[in-house]
Design a protein around this motif. Structure first.
Motif, mmCIF file in Angstrom:
data_model
loop_
_atom_site.group_PDB
_atom_site.id
_atom_site.type_symbol
_atom_site.label_atom_id
_atom_site.label_comp_id
_atom_site.label_asym_id
_atom_site.label_seq_id
_atom_site.Cartn_x
_atom_site.Cartn_y
_atom_site.Cartn_z
ATOM 1 N N ILE A 142 -1.805 2.950 -10.324
ATOM 2 C CA ILE A 142 -3.203 4.420 -9.700
ATOM 3 C C ILE A 142 -2.504 4.868 -10.003
ATOM 4 N N ASN A 143 -2.466 6.497 -9.903
ATOM 5 C CA ASN A 143 -1.826 7.746 -9.273
ATOM 6 C C ASN A 143 -0.697 7.670 -8.032
ATOM 7 N N ARG A 144 0.615 7.425 -8.469
ATOM 8 C CA ARG A 144 1.431 6.538 -7.419
ATOM 9 C C ARG A 144 1.565 7.751 -6.301
ATOM 10 N N ALA A 145 0.624 9.073 -6.358
ATOM 11 C CA ALA A 145 0.315 9.650 -4.855
ATOM 12 C C ALA A 145 -0.121 9.488 -4.123
ATOM 13 N N VAL A 146 -1.224 8.925 -4.707
ATOM 14 C CA VAL A 146 -2.796 7.883 -3.952
ATOM 15 C C VAL A 146 -2.052 6.712 -3.372
ATOM 16 N N VAL A 147 -0.927 6.088 -4.303
ATOM 17 C CA VAL A 147 -0.637 4.988 -3.248
ATOM 18 C C VAL A 147 0.093 5.653 -2.076
ATOM 19 N N THR A 148 2.065 5.991 -2.320
ATOM 20 C CA THR A 148 2.220 6.464 -1.427
ATOM 21 C C THR A 148 1.027 7.379 -0.081
ATOM 22 N N LEU A 149 0.393 8.048 -0.458
ATOM 23 C CA LEU A 149 -0.173 8.333 0.650
ATOM 24 C C LEU A 149 -1.528 7.607 1.654
ATOM 25 N N THR A 150 -2.065 6.040 0.297
ATOM 26 C CA THR A 150 -2.432 5.237 1.335
ATOM 27 C C THR A 150 -1.586 4.640 1.726
ATOM 28 N N GLY A 151 -0.139 4.337 1.466
ATOM 29 C CA GLY A 151 0.612 3.587 2.330
ATOM 30 C C GLY A 151 0.920 4.706 3.927
ATOM 31 N N GLY A 152 0.707 6.062 3.927
ATOM 32 C CA GLY A 152 1.340 6.460 5.090
ATOM 33 C C GLY A 152 -0.369 6.227 5.572
ATOM 34 N N VAL A 153 -1.109 6.187 4.990
ATOM 35 C CA VAL A 153 -2.641 6.719 6.130
ATOM 36 C C VAL A 153 -2.454 4.613 6.774
ATOM 37 N N LEU A 154 -2.055 4.052 5.919
ATOM 38 C CA LEU A 154 -1.802 2.889 6.842
ATOM 39 C C LEU A 154 -1.371 2.308 8.195
ATOM 40 N N LEU A 155 -0.202 3.353 7.992
ATOM 41 C CA LEU A 155 0.461 2.742 8.630
ATOM 42 C C LEU A 155 0.486 3.806 10.195
ATOM 43 N N LEU A 156 -0.629 4.342 10.198
ATOM 44 C CA LEU A 156 -1.327 5.492 11.169
ATOM 45 C C LEU A 156 -2.270 4.714 11.448
ATOM 46 N N LEU A 157 -2.784 4.048 10.827
ATOM 47 C CA LEU A 157 -4.287 3.234 11.578
ATOM 48 C C LEU A 157 -3.918 1.984 12.041
ATOM 49 N N THR A 158 -2.272 1.122 11.742
ATOM 50 C CA THR A 158 -2.047 0.200 12.094
ATOM 51 C C THR A 158 -0.891 0.776 13.599
#
Length: 430
Positions: free
Chosen positions: A22-38
């Motif tokens: 998966i595109n590396r930018a999408v991966v790290t941004l997804t990680g950031g959003v998950l940290l927000l959601l949790t």
């Protein structure tokens, strides 16, 4: 529970970055959003504390400057001249690329240097029909080693210099430049040994190369002279920023905006913004959020503080452990947030009876700068080179890079250990 969640999100994202599915930018941004959601941190803390907007703005500004300058044909001109000087010989070209990048990274900063040199090297390798990977590898290694030599060469050095008043520009030159020069020599031998057999002179006709008129690559319009002038002014600003009391980001932003204004009639700004490596910028933003999650739950602080517990306050062991921990961890997380977390911890060492902290600071700086060579996300320059290479359809594999970078980091840390031990620790023990 928060520590487990933040760590698992980071590890999962790291695995996806490594596998490159998966595109590396999408991966790290997804990680950031998950940290927000949790609920690991709030959006406000993420945006104001953990994302280093100075770094993002600096990168964006230099990308704009380079994009405009590239339109003038200047980089093509320099590429032809450079290739002609070495007569198209792959090995001198490799050494020359490393030497120029190393010097540039010491005098400017490594991110700016790679932004300037990578487009040139990509043009040369395409012209001479050579594989680009060895040359891009050389540029990354040289930028991180050269950046270690001075206060302004690498962001971790700037951060340490700002935190410790007596560690001036001249201090870094005296203490860091010698080991950087030694490591550059070691790195040259390392890369030469790896690629000497595969880098053969291609079928490209040397007479044809020497016959090319490099001047034809230059587009002699007002934009050429405007770009050269602003680029030189910006570089001068980088060199003098410590004396002018102006931040590097301010210098870069001023240069980018000035050149956009000057060239607006000849080249639409929209065309320039299309050339900006947005994937690289958003990857950085996502990476900062991921590491911010580890900082928020205290993972990085605990690793740092554990050093004192492991060494039981022994001075020599602490200095060496700082070098190796910062070297190895800087290859996993970006060295900027790691050093930011380590600075207050090192300052606390005084409360454990460590009065003379200079060797500890040099160990931290060396580990962070040299350790950045371990992986593609170990240092800002690595990420930038990867983005520029992808833009030119020359993708660098995460695993392939690590197979070369990690062994070099181990060699670097061994050499640095010897240097620190005999230069600082033996006199202290004695």
């Amino acid at each position: 529970m928060e520590i487990i969640v933040a760590s698992m999100i980071f590890i999962c994202c790291y695995v996806f970055i490594m596998t490159e599915q998966i595109n590396r930018a999408v991966v790290t941004l997804t990680g950031g959003v998950l940290l927000l959601l949790t609920g690991i941190y709030s959006a406000e803390r993420m945006l104001t504390e953990y994302i280093d907007w100075n770094t993002i703005a600096l990168l964006f500004s230099m990308m704009v400057l380079i994009a405009i300058t590239e339109k003038t044909g200047l980089f093509g001109f320099i590429a032809i001249r450079f290739a002609q000087k070495v007569k198209g010989d792959p090995i001198p070209l490799l050494i020359g690329a490393g030497a120029l990048t190393g010097i540039g990274s010491a005098l400017l900063d490594n991110v700016t240097t790679v932004l300037i040199f990578v487009p040139i090297m990509l043009k040369i390798t395409k012209l001479l029909k050579l594989p680009s990977f060895p040359y891009l590898l050389m540029i990354i290694f040289s930028s991180n080693i050269g950046g270690a030599a001075t206060l302004i060469g690498d962001p971790p050095n700037i951060m340490i210099g700002q935190a410790v008043e007596h560690l001036t520009f001249s201090s870094f030159l005296i203490h860091m430049a010698p080991i950087a020069i030694i490591m550059f020599g070691v790195m040259l031998l390392f890369v030469w040994a790896l690629f000497r057999k595969s880098l053969r002179r291609t079928k490209f006709d040397v007479k044809e190369l020497l016959a090319i008129d490099a001047q034809t690559y230059l587009h002699r319009t007002p934009m050429l002279y405007q770009a050269i002038t602003v680029l030189l002014l910006t570089i001068t600003g980088f060199l003098l920023h410590a004396f002018l009391y102006v931040e590097l980001t301010t210098v870069a932003l001023s240069g980018a905006v000035l050149l956009l204004l000057l060239t607006e009639k000849e080249l639409a700004s929209e065309k320039i913004f299309e050339k900006v490596e947005w994937v690289t910028l958003f990857f950085f933003i996502g990476l900062f959020t991921l590491v911010g999650g580890l900082e928020e739950v205290g993972v990085i602080d605990e690793i740092a503080r554990a050093i004192i517990v492991i060494t039981d306050g022994d001075y020599v062991q602490t200095v060496i452990l700082i070098l190796w921990v910062s070297g190895l961890l800087s290859g996993i997380v970006d060295n900027i947030p790691f050093v930011a977390a380590m600075i207050p911890v090192v300052q606390e060492f005084e409360s454990y009876g460590m009065v003379y902290l200079d060797p500890v600071w040099w160990a931290l700086a060396l580990g962070a700068c040299l350790g950045g060579n371990a992986t593609l996300i170990g240092a800002s320059a690595n990420v930038v080179v990867t983005g520029l290479a992808e833009g030119a359809h020359e993708k660098i594999s995460f695993i392939r890079f690590m197979l070369y970078g990690f062994p070099l980091v181990i060699i670097s840390l061994v050499v640095s250990t010897i240097y620190i031990y005999f230069r600082y620790l033996v006199p202290y023990i004695g």
